[in-house]
Design an enzyme around this catalytic site. Structure first.
Site, PDB file in Angstrom:
ATOM      1  N   SER A 137       0.815  -1.095  -0.187  1.00 48.44           N
ATOM      2  CA  SER A 137      -0.168   0.033   0.243  1.00 48.44           C
ATOM      3  C   SER A 137       0.535   1.232  -0.073  1.00 48.44           C
ATOM      4  O   SER A 137       1.717   0.972   0.756  1.00 48.44           O
ATOM      5  CB  SER A 137      -0.692   0.351   1.492  1.00 48.44           C
ATOM      6  OG  SER A 137      -1.600  -1.198   1.066  1.00 48.44           O
ATOM      7  N   GLY A 140      -0.924   7.278  -1.760  1.00 44.04           N
ATOM      8  CA  GLY A 140      -2.942   7.155  -2.702  1.00 44.04           C
ATOM      9  C   GLY A 140      -2.833   5.711  -2.944  1.00 44.04           C
ATOM     10  O   GLY A 140      -3.828   5.347  -4.577  1.00 44.04           O
ATOM     11  N   GLY A 142      -4.383   2.171  -2.286  1.00 42.96           N
ATOM     12  CA  GLY A 142      -5.167   0.515  -1.283  1.00 42.96           C
ATOM     13  C   GLY A 142      -5.282   0.284  -2.205  1.00 42.96           C
ATOM     14  O   GLY A 142      -4.774  -1.312  -2.691  1.00 42.96           O
ATOM     15  N   GLU A 374      -5.527  -6.525   3.780  1.00 37.21           N
ATOM     16  CA  GLU A 374      -5.028  -7.195   3.042  1.00 37.21           C
ATOM     17  C   GLU A 374      -6.692  -7.578   2.509  1.00 37.21           C
ATOM     18  O   GLU A 374      -7.207  -8.449   1.846  1.00 37.21           O
ATOM     19  CB  GLU A 374      -4.912  -9.038   3.944  1.00 37.21           C
ATOM     20  CG  GLU A 374      -3.157  -8.159   4.577  1.00 37.21           C
ATOM     21  CD  GLU A 374      -2.982  -8.955   5.276  1.00 37.21           C
ATOM     22  OE1 GLU A 374      -3.049 -10.457   4.406  1.00 37.21           O
ATOM     23  OE2 GLU A 374      -2.208  -9.765   5.559  1.00 37.21           O
ATOM     24  N   SER A 377     -13.162  -5.939   2.048  1.00 31.48           N
ATOM     25  CA  SER A 377     -14.874  -6.671   2.643  1.00 31.48           C
ATOM     26  C   SER A 377     -15.421  -6.648   0.419  1.00 31.48           C
ATOM     27  O   SER A 377     -15.688  -7.040   0.048  1.00 31.48           O
ATOM     28  CB  SER A 377     -15.484  -6.599   3.476  1.00 31.48           C
ATOM     29  OG  SER A 377     -15.661  -6.837   4.593  1.00 31.48           O
ATOM     30  N   GLU A 378     -15.134  -5.366   0.589  1.00 33.13           N
ATOM     31  CA  GLU A 378     -15.189  -4.788  -1.168  1.00 33.13           C
ATOM     32  C   GLU A 378     -14.356  -5.490  -2.391  1.00 33.13           C
ATOM     33  O   GLU A 378     -15.081  -5.727  -3.052  1.00 33.13           O
ATOM     34  CB  GLU A 378     -16.132  -3.144  -1.230  1.00 33.13           C
ATOM     35  CG  GLU A 378     -16.699  -2.860  -0.522  1.00 33.13           C
ATOM     36  CD  GLU A 378     -16.634  -2.458   0.247  1.00 33.13           C
ATOM     37  OE1 GLU A 378     -14.998  -2.649   1.469  1.00 33.13           O
ATOM     38  OE2 GLU A 378     -17.506  -1.660   2.022  1.00 33.13           O
TER      39      GLU A 378
HETATM   40  N1  CAA Z   1      -2.518 -14.902  -7.993  1.00 32.06           N
HETATM   41  C1  CAA Z   1      -1.781 -14.790  -8.861  1.00 32.06           C
HETATM   42  N2  CAA Z   1      -1.518 -13.913  -9.974  1.00 32.06           N
HETATM   43  C2  CAA Z   1      -2.692 -12.803  -9.519  1.00 32.06           C
HETATM   44  C3  CAA Z   1      -3.798 -13.065  -8.661  1.00 32.06           C
HETATM   45  C4  CAA Z   1      -3.612 -14.286  -7.391  1.00 32.06           C
HETATM   46  N3  CAA Z   1      -4.200 -14.999  -6.507  1.00 32.06           N
HETATM   47  N4  CAA Z   1      -4.978 -12.440  -8.798  1.00 32.06           N
HETATM   48  C5  CAA Z   1      -5.095 -12.039 -10.438  1.00 32.06           C
HETATM   49  N5  CAA Z   1      -3.548 -12.258 -10.140  1.00 32.06           N
HETATM   50  C6  CAA Z   1      -2.836 -11.730 -11.904  1.00 32.06           C
HETATM   51  C7  CAA Z   1      -3.791 -12.378 -13.086  1.00 32.06           C
HETATM   52  O1  CAA Z   1      -3.090 -12.816 -13.716  1.00 32.06           O
HETATM   53  C8  CAA Z   1      -3.076 -11.082 -13.469  1.00 32.06           C
HETATM   54  O2  CAA Z   1      -1.929 -10.941 -14.385  1.00 32.06           O
HETATM   55  P1  CAA Z   1      -1.418 -10.602 -16.127  1.00 32.06           P
HETATM   56  O3  CAA Z   1      -2.339  -9.959 -16.682  1.00 32.06           O
HETATM   57  O4  CAA Z   1      -0.316 -10.704 -15.880  1.00 32.06           O
HETATM   58  O5  CAA Z   1      -2.762 -11.812 -17.157  1.00 32.06           O
HETATM   59  C9  CAA Z   1      -3.136  -9.985 -12.725  1.00 32.06           C
HETATM   60  O6  CAA Z   1      -2.113 -10.516 -12.289  1.00 32.06           O
HETATM   61  C10 CAA Z   1      -3.775  -8.913 -12.600  1.00 32.06           C
HETATM   62  O7  CAA Z   1      -5.230  -9.134 -12.500  1.00 32.06           O
HETATM   63  P2  CAA Z   1      -6.089  -7.937 -12.403  1.00 32.06           P
HETATM   64  O8  CAA Z   1      -6.708  -7.706 -13.426  1.00 32.06           O
HETATM   65  O9  CAA Z   1      -7.176  -8.894 -10.637  1.00 32.06           O
HETATM   66  O10 CAA Z   1      -5.770  -6.985 -11.155  1.00 32.06           O
HETATM   67  P3  CAA Z   1      -6.410  -5.774 -11.282  1.00 32.06           P
HETATM   68  O11 CAA Z   1      -5.751  -4.535 -11.392  1.00 32.06           O
HETATM   69  O12 CAA Z   1      -7.939  -5.628 -11.661  1.00 32.06           O
HETATM   70  O13 CAA Z   1      -6.816  -5.442  -9.203  1.00 32.06           O
HETATM   71  C11 CAA Z   1      -7.727  -6.877  -6.969  1.00 32.06           C
HETATM   72  C12 CAA Z   1      -7.050  -6.712  -8.789  1.00 32.06           C
HETATM   73  C13 CAA Z   1      -7.701  -7.834  -6.434  1.00 32.06           C
HETATM   74  C14 CAA Z   1      -8.244  -5.653  -7.090  1.00 32.06           C
HETATM   75  C15 CAA Z   1      -5.957  -6.363  -6.793  1.00 32.06           C
HETATM   76  O14 CAA Z   1      -5.561  -5.551  -6.948  1.00 32.06           O
HETATM   77  C16 CAA Z   1      -6.141  -6.404  -5.112  1.00 32.06           C
HETATM   78  O15 CAA Z   1      -6.450  -7.383  -4.825  1.00 32.06           O
HETATM   79  N6  CAA Z   1      -5.883  -4.945  -4.528  1.00 32.06           N
HETATM   80  C17 CAA Z   1      -6.481  -4.862  -2.868  1.00 32.06           C
HETATM   81  C18 CAA Z   1      -4.730  -4.945  -2.345  1.00 32.06           C
HETATM   82  C19 CAA Z   1      -4.817  -5.719  -1.208  1.00 32.06           C
HETATM   83  O16 CAA Z   1      -5.278  -6.528  -0.677  1.00 32.06           O
HETATM   84  N7  CAA Z   1      -4.075  -4.467  -0.326  1.00 32.06           N
HETATM   85  C20 CAA Z   1      -3.867  -4.920   0.942  1.00 32.06           C
HETATM   86  C21 CAA Z   1      -2.317  -4.614   1.363  1.00 32.06           C
HETATM   87  S1  CAA Z   1      -1.452  -5.326   2.614  1.00 32.06           S
HETATM   88  C22 CAA Z   1      -1.603  -5.077   4.146  1.00 32.06           C
HETATM   89  O17 CAA Z   1      -2.561  -4.471   4.162  1.00 32.06           O
HETATM   90  C23 CAA Z   1      -0.772  -5.925   4.635  1.00 32.06           C
HETATM   91  C24 CAA Z   1      -1.124  -5.637   6.577  1.00 32.06           C
HETATM   92  O18 CAA Z   1      -0.338  -5.258   6.314  1.00 32.06           O
HETATM   93  C25 CAA Z   1      -2.178  -6.497   7.489  1.00 32.06           C
END
Ligand code: CAA
Length: 391
Positions: A137, A140, A142, A374, A377-378
């Site tokens: 994260s 700008g 998340g 991580e 929910s959305e």
């Molecule tokens: N495993 C491996 N690869 C994956 C995957 C997975 N589970 N999910 C997607 N991918 C790959 C896809 O295959 C795709 O690859 P290619 O284009 O090369 O074929 C690529 O990733 C892009 O996938 P999407 O088109 O689905 O990507 P997107 O931009 O639409 O984003 C999203 C998907 C689910 C919204 C993602 O951005 C996401 O999970 N966002 C939330 C982020 C998050 O959880 N942040 C938490 C921060 S960490 C934290 O909180 C830690 C802490 O300190 C506790």
């Protein structure tokens, strides 16, 4: 129906093995005797649970799924969630510290690291001697994790990273972190790379430390990378593989946060049952009232459903089967359940539930974050919907 399960509905052995039960008991004994008695104090002081981490390292809880040759305990994911539920029920802050080290730091290095990286950057972390963090994260960025602003440029001898990472769990205490940065902005998510960045690297510093609503004993900060020099051998995987590594890592991490939420729910539920039996109103125990009984029934049912979703996701991971959808389902349901359950717990406790003398107000504050980090929910609903529409 999910094609993986068409042939046989006996997808899961609901009996835990003797080894699982032993790990669960060991974790429960430790958590209840040595962690729970200090949770309120650590929360009040926002004190990092270093005192527990040392003992948890001795118990093998800091790298549970990492093979023993790389400093871990070589256990399966079911063992991990059993232990993490116990730790989180005693102290959710200690739970998330354990979860981040296990699944967000050690996990990707064990799956994507080379031998040299594992020797240097995995063994001391999986054994619990050092602590790891995960930097995805940004101020700008998340939910839209692909839209990274942090850059990494190779200057011929090492990478130079520039940017700020935000809301980093264990940030002020971590010895190293897995950091995501753009090596080629034009390639969008395929231009993101992952790096192992050590505390003390030139240009690395810990930024603002957050004051939080809950999980106050865990430490959360920003990380500043100002021309931060990272040796070229610290790239994890290849250039451009970072986003896929980040997402793969979150599949495991989300099962961990679901388990943290489950632990919080269970603690709130147990406190509520105890209180309902002891508290009297209108000349009898309040547990005799249907209004209370229905709350208890709803809490118990949702907790059990959370646990089963978590076990299923962990079971699939242990079988090396895809589990992104199941991890998101477990995280979504368990985190929403923990907010439901802790709210009801405060309601059952009445005025006492709102005061710090009882632990349920802390459970309510701690539960809130599980619907946010991580992946909100959305975002979990987005992942589940995409998989469901594709299936
Ligand atoms: N495993 C491996 N690869 C994956 C995957 C997975 N589970 N999910 C997607 N991918 C790959 C896809 O295959 C795709 O690859 P290619 O284009 O090369 O074929 C690529 O990733 C892009 O996938 P999407 O088109 O689905 O990507 P997107 O931009 O639409 O984003 C999203 C998907 C689910 C919204 C993602 O951005 C996401 O999970 N966002 C939330 C982020 C998050 O959880 N942040 C938490 C921060 S960490 C934290 O909180 C830690 C802490 O300190 C506790």
């Amino acid at each position: 129906m999910d094609p993986r399960f068409r042939e046989d509905d006996k997808i899961m052995d609901f009996l835990l093995t003797e080894e699982h039960l032993m790990i669960q008991k060991m974790a429960r004994d430790f958590a209840q005797k040595e962690v729970a008695p200090f949770s309120m104090e650590l929360d009040e002081k926002s004190e990092f649970p270093s005192r527990h981490l040392k003992k948890m390292a001795e118990l093998g809880f800091m790298g549970m799924m990492i093979p023993t040759q790389w400093g871990g305990s070589g256990l399966d994911m079911i063992s991990y969630v059993l232990a993490l539920e116990e730790i989180s029920a005693a102290c959710a802050s200690t739970g998330v510290t354990m979860s981040v080290n296990n699944s967000l730091y050690c996990g990707p290095i064990s799956r994507f690291g080379n031998e040299g990286q594992k020797k240097k950057h995995l063994i001391p972390f999986a054994s619990g001697e050092k602590l790891g963090a995960y930097c995805l994260s940004e101020p700008g960025t998340g939910s839209d994790a692909a839209n990274q602003s942090t850059t990494a440029k190779f200057n011929g001898s090492h990478y130079v990273l520039n940017g700020t990472k935000n809301f980093i769990t264990s940030g002020p205490h971590a010895d190293a972190m897995v950091v995501f940065a753009m090596t080629d902005k034009a390639k969008k998510h395929r231009g993101i790379s992952a790096f192992i960045v050590e505390k003390g690297s030139k240009g690395f510093s810990v930024g603002k430390i957050e004051k939080k609503l809950g999980i106050r004993a865990s430490s959360t900060s920003s990380i500043i990378l100002d021309n931060c020099e990272v040796p070229k051998e610290n790239i994890l995987g290849k250039e451009g593989e970072g986003f896929s590594i980040a997402m793969n890592t979150l599949d495991y991490g989300r099962i961990g946060i679901a388990t943290q939420a489950l632990g919080i729910s269970r603690a709130a539920f147990e406190a509520s049952v105890k209180y309902a039996k002891e508290r009297e109103a209108f000349g009898q125990s309040i547990s005799n009232f249907q209004a209370i009984q229905w709350m208890i029934a709803d809490m118990a049912t949702r907790i059990e459903a959370s646990r089963l979703l978590i076990y299923k996701a962990a079971f699939l991971k242990d079988k090396n089967l895809p589990a992104s959808k199941e991890a998101s389902m477990a995280k979504l349901f368990a985190s929403e359940t923990s907010n439901f359950v802790t709210n009801k717990a405060v309601q059952i406790h009445g005025g006492y539930g709102y005061c710090r003398e009882y632990p349920v107000e802390r459970y309510l504050r701690d539960a809130r974050i599980t619907e946010i980090y991580e992946g909100t929910s959305e975002i979990q609903r987005l992942v589940i919907a995409r998989h469901s529409l594709k299936d």
